[in-house]
Design an enzyme around this catalytic site. Structure first.
Site, short mmCIF file in Angstrom:
data_model
loop_
_atom_site.label_atom_id
_atom_site.label_comp_id
_atom_site.label_asym_id
_atom_site.label_seq_id
_atom_site.Cartn_x
_atom_site.Cartn_y
_atom_site.Cartn_z
CE1 TYR A 298 -3.52 2.73 0.84
CE2 TYR A 298 -2.06 3.31 2.66
CZ TYR A 298 -3.14 3.60 1.85
OH TYR A 298 -3.85 4.76 2.05
CB ALA B 17 4.95 0.31 -2.87
CE LYS C 250 -3.26 5.35 -1.60
NZ LYS C 250 -4.35 6.17 -2.11
#
Ligand code: NAP
Length: 259
Positions: free
Chosen positions: A157, A159, A161
């Protein structure tokens, strides 16, 4: 005083629940024509009904953003219903916690498809219309998780964002010729259905690490989005706004004990 955005056409992906619902309500409250994109009809219909009963204008499109073809469909729906696209809020996102040791290719692909690829393809699909609007705005909902902080279970997650911000910086340059701006909001812990699913212990722990002493509200994020969509924010592009009650500031939890 900000120039009113009444009558502008705004797409909010993931606008049926959580932060997206807050963004949709806020823009509709300012007189915009809002198109919500999500999969679950009950939630989408309820949000549209809530907006309409408050005197706003909204409709929904049921689609799965994990499908690359959904980007063209959402652009076509906004043009068909509202005749223009002035603002694209790429907000939909998923955050299924998975420890790194258990991470699979499928889980990584699932998170990247919704959180990153759909945003990139949606921007591309809406670009011609955003350019025609002459004040086109793209607003990404990123996160502090990834770009600034980390949390066990969210390596994939985080990564995704951070990847949104990598996209943002080059996109801002390319979109500048079309006079379209693109910026990102990095929320901290915002009280939403998705966050509530993480449990009371998680919520209590997070609240105690936030200098302003409370979780964020969806309105806290929505107001930042409304500002970035305004004519007055037209000289801001490729930037990020952290909306986190100061959560990223303390060097350690002891810094808060000192208060
Ligand atoms: P949420 O309450 O779980 O809502 C997610 C929204 O996205 C829903 O409308 C959902 O609708 C939609 N969505 C998810 N997958 C989709 C798909 N495949 N196709 C179409 N729509 C889809 O989440 P949230 O907490 O509001 O988070 C919204 C965004 O803020 C995410 O990008 C998240 O990463 C970011 N964020 C949240 C927080 C927080 O504290 N809540 C913090 C930082 C960043 P359907 O399920 O009906 O499709």
């Amino acid at each position: 005083m900000f120039t009113p955005i009444a009558g502008r056409s705004v797409i909010v992906t993931g606008g049926s629940r959580g932060i997206g619902r807050g963004i949709a309500r806020c823009f509709a409250g300012a007189g915009a024509l809002v198109l919500i994109v999500a999969r679950d009809e009950e939630a989408a219909r309820a949000t549209v009904a809530e907006i309409r009963s408050a005197g706003g204008h909204a409709s929904y499109l049921l689609d799965d953003l994990a499908d690359p073809a959904s980007a063209d469909r959402l652009a076509a729906a906004a043009l068909d219903r509202y005749g223009a696209i002035d603002v694209l809020c790429c907000n939909a996102g998923i955050y299924p916690a998975t420890p790194l040791r258990e991470l699979t290719a499928d889980r990584i692909d699932q998170v990247l498809a919704v959180n990153v690829r759909s945003a990139m393809l949606s921007v591309r699909a809406c670009l011609a219309a955003l350019e025609r609007a002459r004040h086109g705005r793209v607003i990404l909902t990123s996160s502090i998780t990834g770009p600034i902080t980390g949390y066990p279970g969210w390596s994939h997650y985080g990564a995704s964002k951070a990847a949104q911000l990598g996209f943002l910086r080059t996109a801002a340059i390319e979109l500048s010729r079309a006079k379209v701006t693109i910026n990102a909001i990095l929320p901290g812990n915002i009280f939403t259905e998705g966050l509530e699913d993480l449990g009371q212990e998680y919520l209590r722990q997070m609240e105690s690490s936030i200098p302003l002493g409370r979780l964020g509200s969806v309105e806290d994020v929505a107001h930042a989005a409304l500002f970035l969509a305004s004519d007055e924010a037209g000289y801001i592009t490729g930037q990020t706004i952290v909306v986190d009650g100061g959560q990223v500031l303390p060097e350690s939890l002891m810094a808060l004990d000192e208060l």
